[in-house]
Motif scaffolding. Structure first.
Motif, PDB file in Angstrom:
ATOM      1  N   ARG A 164       0.868  -1.100  -0.057  1.00  0.00           N
ATOM      2  CA  ARG A 164       0.186   0.014  -0.171  1.00  0.00           C
ATOM      3  C   ARG A 164       0.844   1.341   0.044  1.00  0.00           C
ATOM      4  N   ARG A 165       2.028   1.327   0.753  1.00  0.00           N
ATOM      5  CA  ARG A 165       2.777   2.459   0.792  1.00  0.00           C
ATOM      6  C   ARG A 165       3.578   2.541  -0.531  1.00  0.00           C
ATOM      7  N   ASP A 169       0.946   4.267  -2.775  1.00  0.00           N
ATOM      8  CA  ASP A 169       0.929   5.454  -2.120  1.00  0.00           C
ATOM      9  C   ASP A 169       1.748   6.535  -3.053  1.00  0.00           C
ATOM     10  N   ASP A 170       3.173   5.949  -2.987  1.00  0.00           N
ATOM     11  CA  ASP A 170       4.185   6.607  -3.624  1.00  0.00           C
ATOM     12  C   ASP A 170       4.234   6.701  -4.961  1.00  0.00           C
ATOM     13  N   GLN A 174       1.069   6.951  -6.661  1.00  0.00           N
ATOM     14  CA  GLN A 174       0.126   7.700  -6.962  1.00  0.00           C
ATOM     15  C   GLN A 174       0.605   9.248  -6.789  1.00  0.00           C
ATOM     16  N   ARG A 203     -11.406   5.054  -7.339  1.00  0.00           N
ATOM     17  CA  ARG A 203     -10.223   5.322  -6.198  1.00  0.00           C
ATOM     18  C   ARG A 203     -11.092   6.376  -5.202  1.00  0.00           C
TER      19      ARG A 203
END
Length: 306
Positions: A37-38, A41-42, A44, A221
């Motif tokens: 997930r990290r 997120d990076d 994105q 999203r």
């Protein structure tokens, strides 16, 4: 799906290039894997940073400095030869190009700086390179314009696939309703605290579209409010969210169509964007929209106070 399978698909998920099935598998893995997930997120954040980066135009005098730095190909003659008379430009693409370039044309002749046609002393090679550079810039601009025009239909297609997948997933799982009620005063308050907006809710049983309840789904999203209506033996999912909060921007006439055998309809009303999906056919969606628009027009004040 494990981490080794999910990591290569993260970038494609950020760019909306995955199929609905693969996108669902990636999201299911990200929901239970903090490390992946990290990474998502990076990716994105990097994508948003690139899209929001400012555009810097080249200085007007850059081309002139490049041309001046090029070596001349002319060979010095032992006898001085008179300079050729300036050639009058009769127009054509070269004249258009000089007028199009910032600081060229009449402004350049008046000493305003910028780029104009290479001087005769620069040589034919310098002139060729200068025109070639201009052609490359024009082709790059056309490529950017073309990619922007193609990106919008692709984004809308991906969002429609996401909507249909959400509708089918809810029907197959048997958990298509989180709050079961025909009372809009029960359904509408249920969304409080779960999303940051209040969707208008109406029971349209008299018009043939009975409110069955609502649910919270994840589309484009974003968390989205879904109103569930029953029409005869069919289910109609109505996705409601503020404009721009989820999915592609609405422009032009409200589109309708179908995807994988499901009818879809999109419109804007009461400051919200509405998407409806069903297997009942487009006529049912037209009737639902007409009934909703009538209730919104006649009971706006009541809906706002509820």
């Amino acid at each position: 799906m494990n981490c080794n399978e999910a990591r290569p698909l993260v970038d494609a998920s950020v760019d909306r290039e995955l199929s609905a099935a693969d996108e669902w598998r990636v999201r299911e893995h990200l929901a239970g894997c903090e490390q992946c997930r990290r990474v998502a997120d990076d990716a994105q954040a990097i994508s948003q940073m690139i899209r929001s980066a400012p555009y810097h135009r080249a200085p007007a005098g850059l081309a002139a400095r490049i041309v001046a730095a090029l070596p001349s190909t002319e060979v010095a003659s032992p006898k001085a030869t008179p300079s050729p008379a300036p050639v009058r430009d009769s127009g054509g693409w070269r004249a258009w190009l000089r007028n199009w370039w910032p600081g060229s044309g009449a402004a350049a002749q008046g000493g305003g700086g910028g780029w104009s046609a290479p001087a005769a002393g620069a040589g034919p090679r310098a002139a060729t390179l200068a025109w070639f550079g201009c052609a490359v810039l024009i082709l790059c601009a056309l490529a950017v314009i073309g990619s922007l025009q193609l990106r919008r239909p692709a984004a809308e297609t991906a969002f429609i696939d996401d909507l249909v997948s959400s509708h089918v997933r809810a029907q197959i799982s048997g958990r298509d309703i989180d709050v079961i009620s025909t009372d809009r005063h029960t359904v509408k308050p249920w969304f409080n605290g779960r999303i940051d907006y209040a969707p208008p809710v109406f029971d349209l049983a008299q018009q043939g579209f009975a409110l069955a309840g609502g649910r919270l789904d994840y589309v484009g999203r974003e968390r989205v409010a879904v109103l569930v209506y029953h029409y005869r033996k069919h289910v109609i999912d109505v996705y409601v969210f503020p404009p721009g909060a989820s999915g592609p921007a609405v422009s032009g006439a409200a589109p309708s169509g179908s995807s994988e055998g499901y009818a879809l309809l999109r419109w804007e009303a009461a400051g919200m964007t509405w998407w409806a999906v069903t297997d009942a056919g487009s006529d049912a969606l037209d009737g639902l929209r007409a009934a909703l628009d009538a209730r919104l027009a006649g009971g706006a004040s009541e809906a706002a106070g509820s």
